[in-house]
Write a protein that holds these residues in place. Structure first.
Motif, PDB file in Angstrom:
ATOM      1  N   UNK A   1      -3.185  -3.231  -2.663  1.00 23.98           N
ATOM      2  CA  UNK A   1      -2.210  -3.461  -1.884  1.00 23.98           C
ATOM      3  C   UNK A   1      -1.604  -2.126  -1.312  1.00 23.98           C
ATOM      4  N   UNK A   2      -1.419  -1.212  -2.071  1.00 29.87           N
ATOM      5  CA  UNK A   2      -0.674   0.148  -1.610  1.00 29.87           C
ATOM      6  C   UNK A   2      -1.795   0.538  -0.589  1.00 29.87           C
ATOM      7  N   UNK A   3      -2.929   0.799  -0.885  1.00 32.66           N
ATOM      8  CA  UNK A   3      -4.180   1.263  -0.104  1.00 32.66           C
ATOM      9  C   UNK A   3      -4.248   0.690   1.450  1.00 32.66           C
ATOM     10  N   UNK A   4      -4.016  -0.728   1.488  1.00 33.91           N
ATOM     11  CA  UNK A   4      -3.840  -1.435   2.496  1.00 33.91           C
ATOM     12  C   UNK A   4      -2.572  -1.241   3.377  1.00 33.91           C
ATOM     13  N   UNK A   5      -1.435  -1.558   2.666  1.00 37.87           N
ATOM     14  CA  UNK A   5      -0.085  -1.737   3.502  1.00 37.87           C
ATOM     15  C   UNK A   5       0.852  -0.505   3.068  1.00 37.87           C
ATOM     16  N   UNK A   6       0.620   0.399   2.147  1.00 39.40           N
ATOM     17  CA  UNK A   6       1.408   1.391   1.943  1.00 39.40           C
ATOM     18  C   UNK A   6       2.210   1.154   0.690  1.00 39.40           C
ATOM     19  N   UNK A   7       3.179   1.908   0.277  1.00 40.15           N
ATOM     20  CA  UNK A   7       4.052   1.775  -0.861  1.00 40.15           C
ATOM     21  C   UNK A   7       4.794   0.644  -1.054  1.00 40.15           C
ATOM     22  N   UNK A   8       5.133   0.126   0.222  1.00 41.98           N
ATOM     23  CA  UNK A   8       5.946  -1.154   0.224  1.00 41.98           C
ATOM     24  C   UNK A   8       5.145  -2.333  -0.408  1.00 41.98           C
ATOM     25  N   UNK A   9       4.065  -2.215  -0.287  1.00 35.76           N
ATOM     26  CA  UNK A   9       2.953  -3.420  -0.745  1.00 35.76           C
ATOM     27  C   UNK A   9       2.793  -3.499  -2.164  1.00 35.76           C
ATOM     28  N   UNK A  10       3.023  -2.328  -2.888  1.00 35.19           N
ATOM     29  CA  UNK A  10       2.759  -2.061  -4.145  1.00 35.19           C
ATOM     30  C   UNK A  10       3.307  -3.133  -5.190  1.00 35.19           C
ATOM     31  N   UNK A  11       4.386  -3.594  -5.090  1.00 37.40           N
ATOM     32  CA  UNK A  11       5.285  -4.568  -5.753  1.00 37.40           C
ATOM     33  C   UNK A  11       4.538  -5.814  -5.787  1.00 37.40           C
ATOM     34  N   UNK A  12       4.298  -6.103  -4.533  1.00 34.73           N
ATOM     35  CA  UNK A  12       3.657  -7.738  -4.375  1.00 34.73           C
ATOM     36  C   UNK A  12       2.411  -7.697  -4.830  1.00 34.73           C
ATOM     37  N   UNK A  13       1.461  -6.500  -4.524  1.00 37.67           N
ATOM     38  CA  UNK A  13       0.077  -6.539  -5.266  1.00 37.67           C
ATOM     39  C   UNK A  13       0.142  -6.538  -6.646  1.00 37.67           C
ATOM     40  N   UNK A  14       1.032  -5.753  -7.217  1.00 36.59           N
ATOM     41  CA  UNK A  14       1.164  -5.779  -8.652  1.00 36.59           C
ATOM     42  C   UNK A  14       1.368  -7.346  -9.211  1.00 36.59           C
ATOM     43  N   UNK A  15       2.383  -7.904  -8.551  1.00 39.72           N
ATOM     44  CA  UNK A  15       2.519  -9.172  -9.031  1.00 39.72           C
ATOM     45  C   UNK A  15       1.457 -10.362  -9.290  1.00 39.72           C
TER      46      UNK A  15
END
Length: 355
Positions: free
Chosen positions: A76-90
């Motif tokens: 998620x972070x690779x695709x959408x940047x650091x703001x996507x990290x949380x949602x991807x981890x969930x």
């Protein structure tokens, strides 16, 4: 953030971040088995268990147990940047409990990344930008990814993963030998590129689906990846006249690289003579994979090359493991020497310089 160009770039970002968790977790689980046997898996509900049970728990729950969260988050972070990290981890965390496991975490990671990427492009009044970025974006993206992971991704992907596991477990005899031969060859055909990674993570998925249970396909993948550098190391040692001085030096390093499952050790040989080196190594790796299956040699860990052998419980049927390494190496080296042109070293060096 620099824009990555391909789906595979994003996938590798997540997979590469995941590998240390799988490697450390698998080895710690094997050590737990070595200390406490099968009892290592029976962690008490109250209080601390035995030392072996604690080691196993650290590897299983606190290292390997985080792998899906990590792969989902970093894709998620690779695709959408650091703001996507949380949602991807969930999304990855949900995949670890709803049966969709590895594939579910990957899909959730991509969905989270592209969702956040879209949400960041939404026009927001300047007065609300801070509230949107700090509060609304993470809450909304996490909620949406979580709901999709539960209700959309979870059921069908869990069915697919369970079906793949059932097919894998049903493979015996000739079918398993063929599968392991193919996986072994895949570890050698593209110089540690995408084909190798597909084979490697197929083996990892088998280990993850059955923690603590030796997996023959994982052993075939590990040994298959060892053969190319070991084969060329042996070839350049016993027939020096077919190799340049630079290749002979690379061969010395290839011994250690191969034994450590660092397949890139074959690259100095393959880039100069790919039409001969790659087929020889692929056949050697396929033979090694078939030997692994023939002797029903499995492993509970996902990396480490030859150095996992001393770990009690890490390798089922260690003799088959050693035989596969030896036979595959000899086959790869023999074919490489048979196929390579027998020309003076000086001529090869001249060809290399001109190229």
């Amino acid at each position: 953030m620099e824009e990555k160009q391909s789906f595979f770039d994003h996938l590798l970002d997540g997979l590469n971040k995941m590998i240390p968790f799988v490697v450390a977790g698998g080895i710690l689980m094997a050590l737990g088995f070595a200390v406490s046997g099968a009892g290592a898996m029976s962690y008490p509900e109250e209080g601390l268990g035995t030392f072996g049970q604690v080691i196993y728990q650290i590897g299983n729950k606190h290292a390997m147990g985080l792998m899906f969260l990590i792969v989902g988050g970093f894709i998620a972070q690779s695709v959408g940047g650091s703001n996507a990290l949380l949602a991807g981890m969930v999304g990855g965390s949900i995949a670890s409990v709803n049966g969709s496991t590895f594939l579910g975490a990957v899909i959730s990671g991509f969905f989270a990344g592209y969702l956040v990427k879209y949400m960041e492009k939404v026009a927001i009044p300047k007065s609300l930008e801070t509230v949107y970025n700090i509060l609304l974006l993470p809450v909304i993206s996490t909620a949406v990814v979580g709901l999709v992971s539960y209700y959309v991704i979870g059921i069908p992907v869990a069915f697919i993963m369970n079906s793949l596991t059932s097919v894998l477990e049903s493979m015996q005899g000739g079918n398993l030998i063929l599968l392991c031969a193919i996986l072994g060859a895949m570890m050698a055909v593209d110089l540690a590129g995408p084909i190798l990674r597909v084979a490697y993570f197929f083996g990892v998925a088998a280990v993850v689906a059955n923690p603590g249970v030796p997996q023959v396909v994982m052993a075939a993948v590990i040994v298959g990846g060892m053969i190319p550098p070991l084969g060329m190391a042996l070839a350049s040692t016993i027939q020096k006249k077919k190799f340049t001085q630079e290749e002979q030096e690379a061969g010395k390093a290839a011994w250690i690289l191969g034994l450590s499952l660092i397949s890139e050790g074959v690259i100095p040989f393959a880039i100069r003579d790919p039409k001969r080196v790659i087929p020889a190594c692929a056949i050697g790796s396929a033979v090694a994979g078939a030997v692994i299956a023939y002797f029903n040699t499995g492993t509970t860990v996902v990396h480490g090359g030859i150095f996992i052998l001393p770990i009690p419980g890490a390798v089922q049927n260690p003799l088959g493991y050693v035989l596969a390494v030896v036979i595959g190496t000899v086959v790869a080296a023999g074919l490489a020497l048979l196929l390579k042109r027998d020309v003076p070293t000086e001529a090869i060096e001249k060809i290399t310089e001109e190229a």
